[in-house]
Design a protein around this motif. Structure first.
Motif, mmCIF file in Angstrom:
data_model
loop_
_atom_site.group_PDB
_atom_site.id
_atom_site.type_symbol
_atom_site.label_atom_id
_atom_site.label_comp_id
_atom_site.label_asym_id
_atom_site.label_seq_id
_atom_site.Cartn_x
_atom_site.Cartn_y
_atom_site.Cartn_z
ATOM 1 N N THR A 51 8.970 2.988 -0.341
ATOM 2 C CA THR A 51 9.757 3.318 0.840
ATOM 3 C C THR A 51 8.805 3.459 2.028
ATOM 4 O O THR A 51 7.583 3.541 1.844
ATOM 5 N N ALA A 90 4.130 5.074 4.173
ATOM 6 C CA ALA A 90 4.649 4.402 2.976
ATOM 7 C C ALA A 90 4.470 5.307 1.771
ATOM 8 O O ALA A 90 3.524 6.091 1.698
ATOM 9 N N PRO A 115 9.573 -1.156 4.079
ATOM 10 C CA PRO A 115 8.668 -0.729 3.006
ATOM 11 C C PRO A 115 7.805 -1.895 2.527
ATOM 12 O O PRO A 115 8.232 -3.055 2.569
#
Lengths: 177, 177
Positions: free
Chosen positions: B24, B30, B110
């Motif tokens: 994500t 991240a 992502p």
């Protein structure tokens, strides 16, 4: 032979993604289908999501009766399991055709499959995603395991009849349940 | 190196139930988690259901951004994948800690995981079961495969750090897709 399996251990059977059988009973008739689209949703009580296509004969039985058994076959049954997936309960009495031994479940009407190494008695607890995705949420209400089939190897579908059988086991230090 | 994979083939990767990673990106950061609770819901466009617990740091990112990447690690990465599952993005920058190489995705924010043999860019298309079950329905909008990791062996979680690695492949005449 068959032993009770604690419900808290059910996820260890389904989380790895094996090909399974799903039995239903409807209008006095048992049926069985092959299924790979399932996953755990909760540990305990064990909740399982599965997709049973409206194209499957079992769909109507599952929606109407809200009961099924999820049975786990070992890889030794792979050709029978694929045979079950290749035909429809619309045309064929599958328990008879594939010489499966049905055993009465205790909490649901659909039968256990004696040849499978584990059997999970399930009730549909949420049909809210059935219309949109053919997705049923099941609660496992009773679980059985065959002590004579310990460490049964399962198999996993990769599409178009290609299956991978369980290989070696590794243990890694995990904080995950 | 990375090739496009036709979306119609995505199910062949996820249906067998491998342990996967989920990335994500949220507030410029991240994150990556380990996941085993997923299943196919539709062939094409590929829909995938997955359970991301509200206890996971990734839950808030997934719910807020409605985007993720599902990355498939081979068994060679098993100890890294378990390490990722043993800690939280709350405390740790996991891409750095585990020396993972992030690569930009094309349709979602992502990152892809370069070390994984397949990467699936996903958008949340239905959050209707999130509150009740932490269950997200994802659509795979782009899929990538590493041609240098053909026939990568995946691994499957049986609970408490016990994993089974893919063994031999069999072919059976199947009418199932």
């Amino acid at each position: 032979m068959i032993n009770k399996l604690p419900l808290a251990k059910v996820y260890q059977l389904l989380e790895p993604g094996p090909v399974v059988l799903l039995t239903t009973a409807h209008k006095g008739r048992a049926n069985v289908m092959t299924m790979s689209w399932h996953m755990m949703v909760e540990f305990e009580p064990p909740l399982v999501a599965c997709v049973v296509s409206v194209a499957n004969h079992s769909f109507a039985a599952l929606r109407a009766t809200k009961e099924c058994v999820v049975a786990l076959p070992s890889a030794k049954l792979a050709s029978i399991v694929v045979g079950i997936g290749n035909c429809s309960g619309r045309d064929i009495a599958k328990f008879e055709k594939f010489c499966l031994t049905s055993m009465p479940a205790t909490k649901v009407a659909p039968p256990l499959v004696a040849e499978c190494f584990a059997n999970l008695e399930c009730q549909v607890v949420d049909a809210g995603f059935v219309r949109k995705y053919n997705l049923f949420v099941l609660e496992v209400v009773k679980a059985w395991i065959d002590p004579l089939q310990r460490n049964a190897k399962t198999f996993h579908h990769h599409g178009y009849g290609r299956f991978v059988i369980d290989g070696r086991t590794i243990k890694l230090k995990s904080r995950m349940r």
